[in-house]
Design a protein around this motif. Structure first.
Motif, PDB file in Angstrom:
ATOM      1  N   ARG A  95       0.863  -1.184   0.000  1.00 16.41           N
ATOM      2  CA  ARG A  95       0.000   0.000   0.000  1.00 16.41           C
ATOM      3  C   ARG A  95       0.898   1.232   0.000  1.00 16.41           C
ATOM      4  O   ARG A  95       2.079   1.147   0.341  1.00 16.41           O
ATOM      5  N   GLN A  96       0.331   2.339  -0.398  1.00 11.32           N
ATOM      6  CA  GLN A  96       1.110   3.580  -0.437  1.00 11.32           C
ATOM      7  C   GLN A  96       1.675   3.883   0.947  1.00 11.32           C
ATOM      8  O   GLN A  96       1.019   3.654   1.956  1.00 11.32           O
ATOM      9  N   GLN A  97       2.889   4.369   0.976  1.00  6.90           N
ATOM     10  CA  GLN A  97       3.548   4.680   2.243  1.00  6.90           C
ATOM     11  C   GLN A  97       2.649   5.563   3.107  1.00  6.90           C
ATOM     12  O   GLN A  97       2.030   6.507   2.616  1.00  6.90           O
ATOM     13  N   THR A  98       2.602   5.268   4.393  1.00  9.92           N
ATOM     14  CA  THR A  98       1.621   5.881   5.291  1.00  9.92           C
ATOM     15  C   THR A  98       1.680   7.403   5.282  1.00  9.92           C
ATOM     16  O   THR A  98       0.657   8.080   5.201  1.00  9.92           O
ATOM     17  N   ASP A  99       2.884   7.981   5.378  1.00  8.46           N
ATOM     18  CA  ASP A  99       2.974   9.434   5.433  1.00  8.46           C
ATOM     19  C   ASP A  99       2.470  10.074   4.149  1.00  8.46           C
ATOM     20  O   ASP A  99       1.836  11.135   4.171  1.00  8.46           O
ATOM     21  N   LEU A 100       2.720   9.422   3.006  1.00 10.99           N
ATOM     22  CA  LEU A 100       2.209   9.954   1.742  1.00 10.99           C
ATOM     23  C   LEU A 100       0.688   9.839   1.672  1.00 10.99           C
ATOM     24  O   LEU A 100       0.002  10.761   1.221  1.00 10.99           O
ATOM     25  N   HIS A 101       0.188   8.696   2.114  1.00  8.21           N
ATOM     26  CA  HIS A 101      -1.260   8.456   2.092  1.00  8.21           C
ATOM     27  C   HIS A 101      -2.001   9.485   2.940  1.00  8.21           C
ATOM     28  O   HIS A 101      -3.115   9.904   2.595  1.00  8.21           O
ATOM     29  N   MET A 102      -1.391   9.921   4.039  1.00  4.31           N
ATOM     30  CA  MET A 102      -2.030  10.884   4.932  1.00  4.31           C
ATOM     31  C   MET A 102      -1.817  12.331   4.480  1.00  4.31           C
ATOM     32  O   MET A 102      -2.740  13.150   4.537  1.00  4.31           O
ATOM     33  N   ASN A 103      -0.608  12.647   4.034  1.00  2.00           N
ATOM     34  CA  ASN A 103      -0.258  14.050   3.817  1.00  2.00           C
ATOM     35  C   ASN A 103      -0.590  14.584   2.432  1.00  2.00           C
ATOM     36  O   ASN A 103      -0.892  15.772   2.289  1.00  2.00           O
ATOM     37  N   ILE A 104      -0.533  13.744   1.405  1.00  2.00           N
ATOM     38  CA  ILE A 104      -0.789  14.247   0.055  1.00  2.00           C
ATOM     39  C   ILE A 104      -2.212  14.800  -0.088  1.00  2.00           C
ATOM     40  O   ILE A 104      -2.401  15.894  -0.632  1.00  2.00           O
ATOM     41  N   PRO A 105      -3.255  14.096   0.396  1.00  4.64           N
ATOM     42  CA  PRO A 105      -4.591  14.704   0.315  1.00  4.64           C
ATOM     43  C   PRO A 105      -4.692  16.026   1.067  1.00  4.64           C
ATOM     44  O   PRO A 105      -5.354  16.959   0.598  1.00  4.64           O
ATOM     45  N   ALA A 106      -4.025  16.106   2.219  1.00  3.96           N
ATOM     46  CA  ALA A 106      -4.049  17.358   2.985  1.00  3.96           C
ATOM     47  C   ALA A 106      -3.350  18.472   2.228  1.00  3.96           C
ATOM     48  O   ALA A 106      -3.829  19.612   2.186  1.00  3.96           O
ATOM     49  N   LEU A 107      -2.224  18.166   1.593  1.00  2.00           N
ATOM     50  CA  LEU A 107      -1.496  19.183   0.833  1.00  2.00           C
ATOM     51  C   LEU A 107      -2.271  19.600  -0.420  1.00  2.00           C
ATOM     52  O   LEU A 107      -2.228  20.765  -0.824  1.00  2.00           O
ATOM     53  N   ARG A 108      -2.974  18.659  -1.019  1.00  2.00           N
ATOM     54  CA  ARG A 108      -3.820  19.006  -2.170  1.00  2.00           C
ATOM     55  C   ARG A 108      -4.910  19.990  -1.747  1.00  2.00           C
ATOM     56  O   ARG A 108      -5.230  20.940  -2.479  1.00  2.00           O
ATOM     57  N   LYS A 109      -5.480  19.753  -0.577  1.00  2.00           N
ATOM     58  CA  LYS A 109      -6.526  20.651  -0.080  1.00  2.00           C
ATOM     59  C   LYS A 109      -5.962  22.042   0.174  1.00  2.00           C
ATOM     60  O   LYS A 109      -6.585  23.056  -0.179  1.00  2.00           O
TER      61      LYS A 109
END
Length: 219
Positions: A95-109
């Protein structure tokens, strides 16, 4: 398509388009690509105004290209799988690395919030900008840190109360966006493992090493 191919080839070659073997690692090339793209797109955004459609389209298109690579930065996790006879077994999957999975959607927002903020200046007509050459005080501004930026001007009667409140709100709102982005950056750096190759050359002084290791997380 050709533009996209060029971007990915540059990542694979570690920014060394000559194929001379002098490129950096692919991960570092990807890390460098994000700020380079941001500078290329936003460096001309010197005023509080609507982003040009072509500039906005380029940003969203190319940021999607770069972020698509992170879908393949994965980690192994345990999961349960059921077989046809109803029994279950534990297997490992990716699965996608945890920090990326959590932070990328937040950074997109946060990114969308920034662009929306610029869109809010679409209909403003109570202030404008003049180039440094048109500014009567441009000679004095040569000593400023950012003398090349255009100078904001307001109408003779000044800003209305509504526009003042609007500008203050946008300022406070963007400060919150900045704080959120900095918090994500600091937390990510804090969780990163420090390689031994970085620690070994440091002076054998515990205080100095401690400060060197902690400093990046507060930048």
């Amino acid at each position: 398509m050709e533009q996209m191919k060029e971007r990915f080839v540059k990542l694979l070659l570690g920014e060394d388009m000559s194929s001379g073997g002098k490129g950096v690692s692919s991960s570092l090339a990807l890390s460098n690509a994000f700020p380079n793209l941001a500078v290329a797109v936003f460096c001309e955004q010197k005023c509080l105004e609507l982003m040009l459609p072509e500039r906005k389209a380029r940003w969203r298109k190319e940021i999607d290209w770069l972020l698509s690579v992170t879908d393949y930065v994965v980690e192994m996790v345990h999961t349960q799988q059921k077989s046809k006879d109803g029994s279950s077994m534990e297997i490992k999957t990716t699965r996608q690395q945890t920090d990326l999975h959590m932070n990328i959607p937040a950074l997109r927002k946060l990114d969308n919030m920034l662009i929306d903020c610029l869109d809010n200046f679409r209909d403003q007509n109570e202030f404008y900008y003049v180039s440094k050459d048109a500014d009567k005080d441009s000679s004095k501004r040569k000593n400023d840190d950012k003398w090349w930026l255009p100078t904001p001007k307001v109408l003779v009667e000044g800003l209305s109360d509504a526009v003042r409140r609007f500008l203050q709100y946008q300022k406070d709102f963007m400060n919150q966006v900045l704080k959120a982005a900095m918090a994500i950056n600091a937390q990510t750096l804090l969780e990163m493992e420090i390689p031994e190759s970085y620690i070994d050359p440091l002076p054998k002084n515990s205080v100095y090493i401690q400060q060197s290791c902690v400093l990046p997380s507060s930048v």
